[in-house]
Design an enzyme around this catalytic site. Structure first.
Site, PDB file in Angstrom:
ATOM      1  N   CYS A  24    -104.378   7.239   4.078  1.00 18.52           N
ATOM      2  CA  CYS A  24    -105.321   8.246   3.576  1.00 18.52           C
ATOM      3  C   CYS A  24    -105.089   9.612   4.231  1.00 18.52           C
ATOM      4  O   CYS A  24    -104.038  10.206   4.033  1.00 18.52           O
ATOM      5  CB  CYS A  24    -106.757   7.759   3.736  1.00 18.52           C
ATOM      6  N   HIS A  62    -106.984   3.069   0.389  1.00 23.52           N
ATOM      7  CA  HIS A  62    -107.495   2.225   1.477  1.00 23.52           C
ATOM      8  C   HIS A  62    -107.396   0.744   1.109  1.00 23.52           C
ATOM      9  O   HIS A  62    -108.406   0.075   0.861  1.00 23.52           O
ATOM     10  CB  HIS A  62    -108.956   2.569   1.773  1.00 23.52           C
ATOM     11  N   GLU A 107    -106.954  -1.521   3.045  1.00 22.93           N
ATOM     12  CA  GLU A 107    -107.584  -2.293   4.131  1.00 22.93           C
ATOM     13  C   GLU A 107    -109.086  -2.442   3.958  1.00 22.93           C
ATOM     14  O   GLU A 107    -109.720  -3.234   4.685  1.00 22.93           O
ATOM     15  CB  GLU A 107    -107.265  -1.645   5.480  1.00 22.93           C
TER      16      GLU A 107
END
Length: 302
Positions: free
Chosen positions: A142, A235, A237
């Site tokens: 990001c 993202h 994750e």
């Protein structure tokens, strides 16, 4: 094989409940194996949450991984206790003499600032310069990806008309790239940002390959030609609930924020969102660790 983390790290309990294979130093030291040494520069405000999210993905590979956490010496965290930072984090001055097989630079909530206005920008550029000679491959996430594109390749960012928030469809641009080995032709990933990078400039840059993009969210996964820097603008994750919690937080702050796109079932914020990106998140981190770190790093750094 497991990831090796500090015995008292709060994320340990979360990962054990999810059956992620972890071990502490006592057990790891009994194994005659050369583990990968990964340093995580955690720039996110809720560091304990980010620790669990990233470690979850690093712990699902056949490689043994030693984890170290890095914080900025020139920035004072307001949302993570100093006790936690003192116990589990180090600073660049303490590790700059070392070599690392891999490095992860997280996102940060500073994207509305010019890069040079970020209070730790000078320190971050020193770390990114150091990483080119002392880290086999660095994964930037990001804002961390935007920082790498700007610092290493001169590609800046621009403000979006409204926040890019939601779960978007992506396509694989370069199927020959090992990072995307095993990916579906179409896959989903969350985004949460107010700024973007110019996809045209990325396509025109001779040192960068655009590996995946979204018609709605723009450039997503990029790689330097030598694999030293991997940049991901979204993202993968994130937990299933992260975008929902960010949306509630922003509304509570009185921000003019729209509902995350393609996220809540039937666009109803009272319904539990589904995680539609988990398998590709694990696959990307596994491919990065294997092909860009393990297969490329020397057994003994000179």
């Amino acid at each position: 094989m497991p990831i090796k983390i500090p015995k008292l790290l709060p994320a340990r309990e979360i990962l054990e409940e999810e059956n992620i294979f972890i071990m502490d130093e006592t057990r790891a030291n009994t194994q005659d194996i050369r583990p990968l040494n990964i340093i995580i520069l955690n720039l996110m405000p809720e560091k304990e949450r980010t620790e669990a999210q990233v470690l979850r993905l690093l712990g699902n590979t056949p490689l043994q991984v030693n984890i170290s956490f890095l914080q900025m010496a020139t920035h004072q965290s307001k949302t993570t206790s100093q006790l936690h930072l003192d116990q589990f984090y180090t600073t660049f001055s303490n590790i700059k003499h070392r070599k690392f097989d891999g490095m992860i630079v997280t996102g940060a909530p500073v994207e509305m600032l010019a890069f040079e206005e970020v209070d730790y920008w000078e320190e971050l550029t020193e770390i990114m310069n150091w990483s080119t000679d002392n880290v086999t491959s660095t994964l930037h996430i990001c804002w961390g990806a935007q920082a790498a594109l700007y610092h290493h390749f001169g590609i800046g960012k621009f403000e979006l008309p409204r926040k890019c928030s939601g779960v978007f469809s992506h396509i694989v641009q370069d199927r020959s790239e090992k990072l995307l080995r095993g990916f579906d032709d179409e896959f989903y990933a969350p985004h949460s940002r107010y700024t973007d990078v110019d996809q045209r400039k990325i396509n025109e840059h001779k040192e960068i390959k655009l590996l995946s993009y979204s018609e709605e969210a723009g450039a997503f996964i990029m790689s330097a030609n030598n694999g030293k820097q991997i940049m991901i603008t979204g993202h993968l994750e994130y937990d299933a609930s992260t975008l929902s919690e960010e949306y509630s937080r922003d509304r509570h702050r009185g921000l003019d924020i729209h509902l995350p796109e393609h996220y809540f079932p039937k666009n109803d914020p009272n319904r539990q969102p589904l995680n539609r990106w988990r398998s590709h998140a694990h696959l990307l981190f596994s491919n990065w660790l294997n092909y860009y770190v393990y297969q490329e790093t020397p057994y003994e750094w000179e």
